[in-house]
Design a protein around this motif. Structure first.
Motif, mmCIF file in Angstrom:
data_model
loop_
_atom_site.group_PDB
_atom_site.id
_atom_site.type_symbol
_atom_site.label_atom_id
_atom_site.label_comp_id
_atom_site.label_asym_id
_atom_site.label_seq_id
_atom_site.Cartn_x
_atom_site.Cartn_y
_atom_site.Cartn_z
ATOM 1 N N PHE A 271 0.584 -0.989 0.293
ATOM 2 C CA PHE A 271 0.242 0.349 0.332
ATOM 3 C C PHE A 271 1.028 0.807 0.094
ATOM 4 C CE2 PHE A 271 -2.083 3.399 2.379
ATOM 5 C CZ PHE A 271 -3.499 3.658 1.077
ATOM 6 N N ASP A 272 0.715 2.201 -0.773
ATOM 7 C CA ASP A 272 1.974 2.843 -1.494
ATOM 8 C C ASP A 272 1.181 4.032 -0.312
ATOM 9 O OD1 ASP A 272 2.881 4.948 -1.898
ATOM 10 O OD2 ASP A 272 2.348 5.174 -4.111
ATOM 11 N N LEU A 273 1.955 3.985 0.399
ATOM 12 C CA LEU A 273 1.601 6.057 1.786
ATOM 13 C C LEU A 273 1.829 7.380 1.492
ATOM 14 C CD1 LEU A 273 3.075 4.590 4.974
ATOM 15 C CD2 LEU A 273 1.103 4.757 4.310
ATOM 16 N N TRP A 274 2.297 7.523 -0.166
ATOM 17 C CA TRP A 274 2.602 8.075 -0.504
ATOM 18 C C TRP A 274 1.704 9.043 -2.383
ATOM 19 C CZ3 TRP A 274 8.615 8.097 -1.312
ATOM 20 C CH2 TRP A 274 8.880 8.686 0.650
ATOM 21 N N ARG A 275 0.984 8.105 -2.738
ATOM 22 C CA ARG A 275 -0.032 7.641 -3.510
ATOM 23 C C ARG A 275 -1.245 8.118 -2.920
ATOM 24 N NH1 ARG A 275 -0.791 4.201 -7.890
ATOM 25 N NH2 ARG A 275 0.558 4.894 -8.676
ATOM 26 N N TRP A 276 -1.522 7.740 -1.423
ATOM 27 C CA TRP A 276 -2.480 7.736 -0.774
ATOM 28 C C TRP A 276 -2.340 9.100 -0.199
ATOM 29 C CZ3 TRP A 276 -3.116 7.399 5.029
ATOM 30 C CH2 TRP A 276 -4.505 7.317 5.215
ATOM 31 N N LYS A 277 -1.885 9.720 0.138
ATOM 32 C CA LYS A 277 -1.204 11.211 0.767
ATOM 33 C C LYS A 277 -0.790 11.662 0.359
ATOM 34 C CE LYS A 277 -4.375 10.966 4.781
ATOM 35 N NZ LYS A 277 -5.580 11.868 3.901
ATOM 36 N N ARG A 281 3.974 12.938 0.726
ATOM 37 C CA ARG A 281 5.650 12.342 0.092
ATOM 38 C C ARG A 281 6.282 13.904 0.396
ATOM 39 N NH1 ARG A 281 6.665 13.510 -5.117
ATOM 40 N NH2 ARG A 281 7.534 12.226 -6.075
ATOM 41 N N GLN A 515 8.708 4.650 -3.843
ATOM 42 C CA GLN A 515 7.346 4.311 -3.060
ATOM 43 C C GLN A 515 7.568 4.265 -2.317
ATOM 44 O OE1 GLN A 515 5.731 1.651 -4.898
ATOM 45 N NE2 GLN A 515 4.270 2.655 -6.376
ATOM 46 N N ARG A 517 6.084 2.010 1.463
ATOM 47 C CA ARG A 517 4.421 1.256 0.951
ATOM 48 C C ARG A 517 4.543 0.731 2.842
ATOM 49 N NH1 ARG A 517 6.634 -1.466 -4.569
ATOM 50 N NH2 ARG A 517 7.802 -2.211 -3.482
#
Ligand code: SF4
Ligand code: SF4
Ligand code: SF4
Length: 707
Positions: A271-277, A281, A515, A517
């Motif tokens: 689960f990519d944290l930076w894509r989510w928030k 990032r 990423q 993750r």
């Protein structure tokens, strides 16, 4: 009816027609000395020497250079002076006009007509339109073919036909000679030869003076990877590796320039944290934030803590600095491993001072050297483990947790290591190979649910700068950096061990490939892992730390056992402390007869969660009894009356025992799961791992529980 050769037909028109499809040479021979390579060479030799020149079907996975094998047969046969033309089966028109001439024609002047007794190679015959397959099959079996027109006469092809296929093709099973090309993953023995051959070939093309060496460590690591795209992927990997070192042209290629795709099966659950928030990032990439935090705050807090330890009272009951170090830092860093891995290294003051001194040294004209060549882990890991063992002995014999100045000496000693290595070598050599705390962090970070990785697809497909690894000027959204300080490529990371989470690569990358993750716990520990030489020693030393702390329960009954490790004659204390520290290593050596080294090493890695739990259970009493007393303890020397009024908190011994049992239970469950993941296919041996976990869990609980 025989077809005219190009010499007798309109040869210029024929040659012009064939030219785009001609395969003029062999790219390379079959590299390798494995029995698979030898058999393949035999098959090629036999097919080339066959006087009947039957059709040949060459099958195998993608990227195996099957067309090159057809070329090897053609140019090794009597027809080597004739042409070999190659067509991509997926692009052939269903009516066969690419081979047999235009739809209205009789076949004269077509490719086959022009080819005469040359060779025809149909690549990827499994992708040919089914409408065309019967005509190709007939051509291969009998040599007969006819133009697309209804009235076209039957022609005879006197040349040889080759097919390549990645999947079975109905009707082609029993056709002529069949050559099955083994994938690279079953020819792992050949990988070193392929690598070195590829490096030689490419460096010659690139104009390097000397082809660099490829170490056995690199070969061994790559042998654990499956290479789904076989030689094509290996070729890309070599090209990338050389591009990353093109400026230095080193005599030996560093291990980190060889990076492959992920090779183990849990790769999907991420689960990519930076894509989510995305805000997170941006915040974490901010150099201003890191510089302010590390050089403006952490470095000075470290100085203050050390002053506190030197100038304040020397016992833990009255020195807040000592309280911070032993009752906060240790439990928190251990608690943090499964969650954030080696996040401590992001804020580590030891290395902040290392970097400050390195920058000052550069300003004064000192130029740190490149890292030593060769497999540094081979000598670095034992040195690191020995350093950790020495620290553990020192801690117990000199009662470091109750001696402020000695605790400060320990911190300063690690800082000195970072500073000296930073002056001698580029980047963070100390962090990568020698720091004892870093070694422990790297080991337990394998259990973490957090990982930082680059996407191999983006890196190999879109990038030519490799700024994350090499550093360089700003480009697009990538910032100017010096590249990864521990010489790692984020796409190459096989586990969390060699990433200090400094986020330099995330700052440098212009392609958003990096990423941060979430993943399942202990995802780094797989059957396919290739841990570095010597890391096993560190695991045994850390386990020795537990047996050393509770030495009296284990060895106190022996004659000559001292009453305490902290007072009395040094020799018996040192002897018993060393004996207690060596117990796990001795037990490990004693199991030599049980299994081969690789299996014992896997069992040891499977015990990591239990080891983590026992270390945490060891420090829990300190944290739960004394951490809550930080305020009164800190103020006692200055204002005892005020300190007495400040709030303090200590847990009840029953609560502590309960928490210790809970932690050990978590460790047992984690190790049980890992032992099953790493288990042997063997019918009985797989039982040994879980039984060992239960036994060690029960023993460990007895050892660490409060009396
Ligand atoms: S490896 Fe050691 S010196 Fe380097 S950042 Fe981590 S704890 Fe600090
Ligand atoms: S992480 Fe970014 S900079 Fe590094 S190789 Fe991949 S795309 Fe290039
Ligand atoms: S640059 Fe990237 S890969 Fe290298 S240590 Fe820092 S975070 Fe890890």
């Amino acid at each position: 009816m025989s077809s005219p050769s190009p010499a007798t037909a309109d040869s210029t028109a024929c040659l012009l027609k064939l030219a785009p499809f001609v395969q003029g040479r062999v790219r390379r021979g079959i590299v390798g000395s494995s029995r698979y390579a030898q058999r393949l060479r035999d098959d090629i030799r036999k097919a080339a020497a066959d006087p009947l020149a039957p059709p040949v079907l060459i099958s195998g996975e993608p990227g195996l250079e099957k067309d090159n094998i057809a070329a090897l047969i053609h140019f090794g046969s009597r027809r080597r002076t004739r042409l070999l033309v190659r067509f991509n089966g997926a692009l052939l028109r269903p009516d066969g006009s690419d081979l047999f001439g235009p739809a209205s024609g009789q076949g004269e002047g077509s490719v086959l007509d022009c080819l005469g007794d040359g060779s025809l190679l149909i690549d990827q015959v499994d992708l040919v339109d089914p409408e065309l397959l019967p005509a190709l099959l007939e051509l291969a079996r009998t040599g007969k073919w006819r133009g697309p027109s209804e009235s076209a006469p039957v022609h005879h092809f006197s040349g040889r036909v080759f097919f390549t296929a990645e999947a079975p093709v109905p009707g082609f099973e029993g056709l002529g000679a069949q050559i099955r090309v083994p994938p690279l993953r079953v020819r792992r023995k050949d990988l070193g030869e392929w690598l070195r051959y590829g490096v030689r070939q490419r460096t010659r093309k690139l104009g390097w003076k000397q082809p660099p060496e490829v170490s056995e460590t690199v070969v061994k690591r790559l042998q654990t990877y499956d290479f789904p795209n076989n030689l094509r992927e290996l070729d890309g990997l070599i090209a990338r590796a050389l591009r990353q070192c093109s400026a230095q042209q080193p005599a030996e290629l560093p291990e980190d320039v060889f990076w492959t795709g992920p090779s183990h099966r849990y790769q999907g659950l991420r689960f990519d944290l930076w894509r989510w928030k995305p805000m997170l990032r941006d915040l974490m990439r901010s150099p201003r934030l890191w510089n302010g935090l590390l050089f403006g705050l952490v470095s000075w807090v470290f100085v203050l803590v050390n002053l506190w330890l030197w100038l304040g009272p020397q016992d833990r009951a009255s020195n807040g600095g000592l309280n911070l170090f032993w009752t906060w830092w240790w439990p928190l860093i251990l608690l943090g491993y499964p969650l954030v891995g080696r996040l401590w290294c992001s804020f580590c003051p030891f290395m902040v001072w290392g970097e400050i001194v390195q920058r000052l040294g550069r300003r004064l004209g000192l130029k740190p050297r490149p890292w030593p060549r060769g497999d540094t882990d081979r000598w670095g890991a034992p040195v690191l483990a020995a350093g950790f063992a020495a620290i553990l002995l020192w801690e117990d014999l000199a009662d470091l947790p109750n001696t402020a100045r000695l605790s400060s000496c320990l911190l300063l000693l690690i800082t000195a290591g970072a500073v000296v290595c930073s002056l001698l070598f580029e980047k963070r050599f100390w962090c990568r190979y020698l720091c004892p705390v870093g070694g422990m962090n790297g080991l337990f970070a394998k259990l973490s649910i957090l990982e930082l990785r680059a996407q191999v697809g983006t890196c190999s497909g879109s990038c030519s700068t490799y700024a994350c690894f090499k550093g360089g000027p700003a480009e697009g959204e990538g910032m100017a950096t010096g590249g990864c300080p521990v010489g790692t490529h984020p796409a190459h990371l096989a586990d969390n061990r060699n990433c200090v989470l400094c986020l330099t690569c995330a700052q440098a990358c212009p392609h958003r490939s990096v990423q941060l993750r979430l993943r399942p716990p202990a995802a780094d520990i797989q059957r396919s892992m290739a841990p570095p030489a010597g890391e096993t020693g560190l695991i045994l030393v850390l386990a020795g730390g537990v047996t050393l702390t509770y030495w009296s329960k284990l060895l106190g009954w022996l004659p000559l056992a001292p009453l305490s490790l902290q007072s009395g004659p040094l020799l018996p204390r040192l002897a018993f402390a060393s004996l207690a520290l060596a117990l796990p290593a001795a037990a490990f050596l004693a199991t030599r007869w049980l299994a081969v080294p690789l299996r014992r090493q896997r069992v040891l890695y499977g015990l990591l969660p239990l080891l983590w739990a026992l270390l945490l259970a060891r420090y829990l009493p300190l944290g739960m009894v004394e951490a809550g007393q930080l305020l009164p303890v800190s103020l006692t020397p200055l204002a005892p009356d005020l300190a007495a009024t400040l709030p303090g908190w200590s847990a009840d011994p029953h609560v502590i025992t309960f928490c210790q049992s809970l932690v050990v239970l978590v460790g047992v469950v984690g190790s049980w799961v890992l032992q099953r993941r790493l288990r042997q296919a063997d019918r009985w041996r797989w039982l040994l791992g879980p039984l060992l976990v239960l036994g060690l869990g029960a023993g460990g609980r007895w050892l660490v529980a409060l009396p």
